[in-house]
Write a protein that holds these residues in place. Sequence first.
Motif, mmCIF file in Angstrom:
data_model
loop_
_atom_site.group_PDB
_atom_site.id
_atom_site.type_symbol
_atom_site.label_atom_id
_atom_site.label_comp_id
_atom_site.label_asym_id
_atom_site.label_seq_id
_atom_site.Cartn_x
_atom_site.Cartn_y
_atom_site.Cartn_z
ATOM 1 N N ARG A 1 0.830 -1.211 0.000
ATOM 2 C CA ARG A 1 0.000 0.000 0.000
ATOM 3 C C ARG A 1 0.862 1.259 0.000
ATOM 4 N N SER A 2 1.981 1.224 0.704
ATOM 5 C CA SER A 2 2.829 2.418 0.833
ATOM 6 C C SER A 2 3.564 2.769 -0.457
ATOM 7 N N ILE A 3 3.734 1.812 -1.368
ATOM 8 C CA ILE A 3 4.465 2.112 -2.609
ATOM 9 C C ILE A 3 3.536 2.426 -3.775
ATOM 10 N N LEU A 4 2.236 2.279 -3.562
ATOM 11 C CA LEU A 4 1.246 2.610 -4.578
ATOM 12 C C LEU A 4 0.655 3.985 -4.284
ATOM 13 N N LEU A 5 0.508 4.810 -5.310
ATOM 14 C CA LEU A 5 -0.253 6.038 -5.115
ATOM 15 C C LEU A 5 -1.664 5.662 -4.708
ATOM 16 N N PRO A 6 -2.303 6.409 -3.831
ATOM 17 C CA PRO A 6 -3.681 6.073 -3.444
ATOM 18 C C PRO A 6 -4.625 5.998 -4.650
ATOM 19 N N GLU A 7 -4.328 6.747 -5.705
ATOM 20 C CA GLU A 7 -5.168 6.773 -6.901
ATOM 21 C C GLU A 7 -4.689 5.809 -7.984
ATOM 22 N N ALA A 8 -3.714 4.966 -7.692
ATOM 23 C CA ALA A 8 -3.160 4.059 -8.699
ATOM 24 C C ALA A 8 -4.257 3.163 -9.280
ATOM 25 N N VAL A 9 -4.029 2.753 -10.511
ATOM 26 C CA VAL A 9 -4.942 1.868 -11.221
ATOM 27 C C VAL A 9 -4.222 0.549 -11.452
ATOM 28 N N VAL A 10 -4.902 -0.561 -11.194
ATOM 29 C CA VAL A 10 -4.321 -1.888 -11.395
ATOM 30 C C VAL A 10 -5.258 -2.667 -12.317
ATOM 31 N N ILE A 11 -4.678 -3.258 -13.372
ATOM 32 C CA ILE A 11 -5.492 -3.911 -14.394
ATOM 33 C C ILE A 11 -4.996 -5.315 -14.662
ATOM 34 N N ARG A 12 -5.918 -6.273 -14.601
ATOM 35 C CA ARG A 12 -5.647 -7.661 -14.964
ATOM 36 C C ARG A 12 -6.327 -7.933 -16.302
ATOM 37 N N THR A 13 -5.564 -8.512 -17.241
ATOM 38 C CA THR A 13 -6.143 -8.863 -18.534
ATOM 39 C C THR A 13 -6.273 -10.383 -18.644
ATOM 40 N N CYS A 14 -5.193 -11.085 -18.925
ATOM 41 C CA CYS A 14 -5.125 -12.551 -18.920
ATOM 42 C C CYS A 14 -6.128 -13.207 -19.869
ATOM 43 N N GLY A 15 -6.356 -12.580 -21.016
ATOM 44 C CA GLY A 15 -7.228 -13.164 -22.028
ATOM 45 C C GLY A 15 -8.707 -13.027 -21.737
ATOM 46 N N LEU A 16 -9.050 -12.301 -20.696
ATOM 47 C CA LEU A 16 -10.442 -12.094 -20.302
ATOM 48 C C LEU A 16 -10.779 -10.616 -20.465
ATOM 49 N N ASP A 17 -12.008 -10.241 -20.165
ATOM 50 C CA ASP A 17 -12.318 -8.819 -20.120
ATOM 51 C C ASP A 17 -11.426 -8.187 -19.060
ATOM 52 N N PRO A 18 -10.799 -7.060 -19.357
ATOM 53 C CA PRO A 18 -9.936 -6.425 -18.359
ATOM 54 C C PRO A 18 -10.716 -6.097 -17.089
ATOM 55 N N VAL A 19 -10.035 -6.310 -15.958
ATOM 56 C CA VAL A 19 -10.590 -5.934 -14.661
ATOM 57 C C VAL A 19 -9.738 -4.777 -14.157
ATOM 58 N N VAL A 20 -10.363 -3.613 -14.003
ATOM 59 C CA VAL A 20 -9.682 -2.415 -13.537
ATOM 60 C C VAL A 20 -10.022 -2.233 -12.064
ATOM 61 N N SER A 21 -8.984 -2.123 -11.232
ATOM 62 C CA SER A 21 -9.178 -2.041 -9.786
ATOM 63 C C SER A 21 -8.540 -0.795 -9.202
ATOM 64 N N THR A 22 -9.108 -0.346 -8.107
ATOM 65 C CA THR A 22 -8.467 0.653 -7.254
ATOM 66 C C THR A 22 -7.414 -0.073 -6.418
ATOM 67 N N VAL A 23 -6.657 0.677 -5.662
ATOM 68 C CA VAL A 23 -5.642 0.064 -4.805
ATOM 69 C C VAL A 23 -6.294 -0.926 -3.851
ATOM 70 N N GLU A 24 -7.300 -0.500 -3.107
ATOM 71 C CA GLU A 24 -7.940 -1.412 -2.154
ATOM 72 C C GLU A 24 -8.717 -2.512 -2.860
ATOM 73 N N GLY A 25 -9.326 -2.212 -3.999
ATOM 74 C CA GLY A 25 -10.040 -3.229 -4.760
ATOM 75 C C GLY A 25 -9.110 -4.317 -5.278
ATOM 76 N N PHE A 26 -7.847 -3.978 -5.448
ATOM 77 C CA PHE A 26 -6.826 -4.938 -5.870
ATOM 78 C C PHE A 26 -6.261 -5.702 -4.672
ATOM 79 N N ILE A 27 -5.904 -4.981 -3.614
ATOM 80 C CA ILE A 27 -5.202 -5.603 -2.493
ATOM 81 C C ILE A 27 -6.125 -6.460 -1.626
#
Length: 149
Positions: free
Chosen positions: A35-61
């Motif tokens: 959490r400390s190395i990610l900007l609070p507004e960072a965007v995290v995206i998983r693709t993996c051949g599926l529809d992309p999932v876009v997450s917030t920091v907390e939605g990811f962690i």
Amino acid sequence: MSPETDTAEIEALVRVFFEAFTSGPELPTRMARLRSILLPEAVVIRTCGLDPVVSTVEGFIAPREALLSGGTLVDFKEWSLSGRVDRFGDIAHWFGAYAKSGRQDGAAFTGQGMKSLQFIRTPDGWRISAAAWDDERDGLAILELPGVG
């Protein structure tokens, strides 16, 4: 700062990012460091051949922390295989291959893929502003890339 110092700091953050995804003792500490190395507004995206999932920091962690501490995923870890840092002024990018292994519901598994981490320099040092990844699957394999493979 010198380019060498910047690169070393970014590579240290890449290690913290991957080390966070390890089951077992000290998980809360690793998640706090992530959490400390990610900007609070960072965007995290998983693709993996599926529809992309876009997450917030907390939605990811939060779901990963629950999975890593829930007991069904054990002996799990992720690590960087190789990568490169590109930097200009106060922006940087790490692109590289990674691997993972563990046991889910008693079954051993392994995998690998590519991750892209974007960084910006803040008054508190470099921070991750975005992350995206894709994993190998049928028809998509990591090839030897200059500076990566």
